[in-house]
Scaffold this motif. Structure first.
Motif, PDB file in Angstrom:
ATOM      1  N   VAL A 123       8.689   0.139   2.507  1.00 34.17           N
ATOM      2  CA  VAL A 123       8.337   0.713   1.202  1.00 34.17           C
ATOM      3  C   VAL A 123       9.664   1.035   0.517  1.00 34.17           C
ATOM      4  CG1 VAL A 123       7.237   2.664   0.025  1.00 34.17           C
ATOM      5  CG2 VAL A 123       6.132   1.615   2.015  1.00 34.17           C
ATOM      6  N   TRP A 126       8.084   2.932  -5.246  1.00 28.43           N
ATOM      7  CA  TRP A 126       6.768   3.560  -5.220  1.00 28.43           C
ATOM      8  C   TRP A 126       6.063   3.409  -6.556  1.00 28.43           C
ATOM      9  CZ3 TRP A 126       3.645   4.360  -1.540  1.00 28.43           C
ATOM     10  CH2 TRP A 126       2.482   5.116  -1.729  1.00 28.43           C
ATOM     11  N   HIS A 147      10.700   3.347   5.774  1.00 27.97           N
ATOM     12  CA  HIS A 147      11.294   4.021   4.620  1.00 27.97           C
ATOM     13  C   HIS A 147      12.777   4.215   4.875  1.00 27.97           C
ATOM     14  CE1 HIS A 147       7.055   4.911   4.903  1.00 27.97           C
ATOM     15  NE2 HIS A 147       7.042   5.081   3.603  1.00 27.97           N
ATOM     16  N   SER A 165       4.021   8.160   0.156  1.00 30.84           N
ATOM     17  CA  SER A 165       3.775   7.033   1.057  1.00 30.84           C
ATOM     18  C   SER A 165       3.280   7.513   2.429  1.00 30.84           C
ATOM     19  CB  SER A 165       5.057   6.212   1.195  1.00 30.84           C
ATOM     20  OG  SER A 165       4.875   5.186   2.126  1.00 30.84           O
TER      21      SER A 165
END
Ligand code: URP
Ligand code: ZN
Ligand code: ZN
Ligand code: ZN
Length: 484
Positions: A123, A126, A147, A165
């Motif tokens: 990720v 976002w 992350h 997340s």
């Protein structure tokens, strides 16, 4: 066509016992005495173990203006040569890019894999699109989301993005992973060092002290706890991060720590080497640490506060490393290790008495399969499990050298190290792909391994949420300030 592995000692994460292992159709079909098959492999004097799983590799990954040099073919070939029969790579969408679009690119790249593989999804930004696509990603058998708390201005996510997340992971039954380094502090230290004329590879390690990692590990743990989700901290390299993990686990939180074989066996003196190339070739994040931190990592593996050993294999050629001549912040971060993880851990873990053979199997394979939700398909010597096996010869030795490694780069961070304990055979879904020093890996043989969402109970589990669940206090007009 069946293959029987004869005369060896089966070693799992729990048990060691003498038995033959019969393999057919890519699976283990029987374990017992005096078995026979169409083909026999002699395991006399050897241990029959679940093939290694490397939970953290970067193959052909676009990063820092270039891309890592080993692709799925050379990377998995290197793994197999060292007894690793599965890798988990990171699918890395560029900031703004669709996760599904990135996944399609990764699926194409991994078509040449010689061994099985899976992905973590990163990720890197976002938004509503990421929120929505995460569900689709989980539906494709990817239950872990990475992350980066560092690499500011590139891959780094902020705390609000991370919290969002992590909550999404919690709702989907997925687990977040973090690269734990405070990216803001790193960026500040980098600028300070450069301004002071510190532009060599040694400054890379000065810009990323253990406190930077410890702070981020603590922060990620607290955020995961607030989101009600387990957490996996990649490349745990120092006591400060390990201490945070120990403390969280003691409180009942499901937090996992992953030391790398590089951090366990190489130290920060590598950056003081007079040769620029030598030091730059060892630049990775987090950097190598001193002996005290190494001792902490070994203690974590012994006590169970750290659960797995990975490589973070992210190999760059000498030429790629030279992008950073005159500015250490431009040296592509990453080192290789896929071929050497198991022999180095055997040599420095088993032969020193730090780990038992069963612990070796746990940290190189079984724990990883369990934590990533693919056990017992992977990580097991068990009837019905995939025949990903290594027949390990504890007496075979070699000197590690780039001259005969599978990785395409021209150096090796373990160059010159003697290892004792090497595969005699490596089998990937029943196919013999390594026989002593002959690697017969077959590009395209590897398959994607899907990993289901975790059961709902696999949560972070501190009592925080129950104690502080928000409750609105209803107040009468007479208790309100005037004029409202
Ligand atoms: O330096 C490293 N570790 N490079 C690979 C990317 C990452 O941070 O894991
Ligand atoms: Zn590229
Ligand atoms: Zn990382
Ligand atoms: Zn990595």
């Amino acid at each position: 066509m069946s293959t029987v592995i004869k005369g060896g000692t089966v070693v799992t994460a729990d048990l060691s016992y003498e038995a033959d292992v019969l393999v057919e159709g890519g699976k283990i079909t029987e374990i017992g005495q005096n078995l026979s098959g169409n083909e026999a492999l002699d395991a006399t004097g050897c241990y029959i173990m679940p093939g290694g799983i490397d939970p953290h590799v970067h193959l052909e990954m676009p990063f820092m203006g270039t891309h890592s040099a080993d692709n799925f073919e050379s990377g998995t070939r290197a793994g197999l040569a060292g007894g690793t029969t599965m890798v988990v790579d990171f699918c890395l969408p560029a900031p703004g890019q669709s996760l599904m679009e990135a996944l399609a690119i990764w699926q194409q790249k991994s078509g040449s894999a010689c061994s099985d593989y899976s992905y973590h999804m990163a990720v890197t930004w976002w938004g509503e699109q990421v929120f929505n696509e995460m569900e689709e990603v989980v539906g494709r058998g990817i239950n872990t989301f990475k992350h980066f708390m560092a690499y500011k201005g590139a891959l780094m996510v902020d705390d609000d993005e991370m919290f969002a997340s992590f909550q999404r992971c919690s709702a989907l039954g997925a687990m977040p992973l973090v690269h734990a380094e405070n990216g803001d502090v790193v960026a500040t230290l980098q600028q300070k060092l450069l301004a002071e004329g510190n532009n060599g590879p040694e400054a890379h390690s000065y810009s990323r002290p253990p406190e930077v990692e410890g702070e981020a590990a603590n922060r990620a743990i607290m955020i995961a706890d607030m989101a009600g989700v387990p957490l996996y901290i990649v490349h745990t390299s120092c006591e400060q991060a390990h201490e945070a993990i120990r403390r969280a686990r003691q409180k009942g939180m499901r937090v996992f720590g992953e030391p790398l074989i590089q951090h366990l066996t190489l130290d920060d003196s590598e950056y003081a080497h007079p040769d620029w190339d030598h030091s730059a070739q060892r630049v990775m994040s987090p950097p190598f640490r001193n002996k005290q931190h190494q001792d902490s990592l070994w203690a974590g593996l012994q006590s169970g506060s750290l659960q797995v050993v990975a490589t973070d294999h992210c190999a760059f050629t000498a030429e790629q490393k030279r992008f950073g001549v005159g500015d250490f912040t431009k040296i592509p971060n990453g080192t290789g290790g896929l071929e050497d993880r198991m022999p180095m851990l055997w040599t420095h873990g088993i032969r020193t008495g730090r780990l038992t053979m069963n612990e070796f199997v746990a940290v190189t394979s079984t724990n990883i399969a369990k934590i990533l939700n693919m056990y017992p398909k992977k990580g097991a010597v068990m009837v019905g499990a995939d025949a990903d096996l290594v027949v390990w010869d504890p007496n075979r030795s070699k000197t590690i050298t780039a001259n005969n490694q599978q990785s395409v780069i021209e150096y090796n961070v373990f160059e010159g190290k003697e290892v004792t304990g090497l595969p005699r055979f490596t089998l990937t879904r029943g196919k013999v792909s390594v026989e002593e020093s002959t690697v017969k890996a077959e590009p395209g043989h590897g398959e994607f391994v899907g990993r289901d969402a975790y059961p709902a109970v696999n949560k972070a589990l501190s009592k925080w949420k129950e104690i502080t669940a928000p409750r609105k206090v209803e107040r009468k007009a007479e208790n309100m300030p005037a004029g409202v």
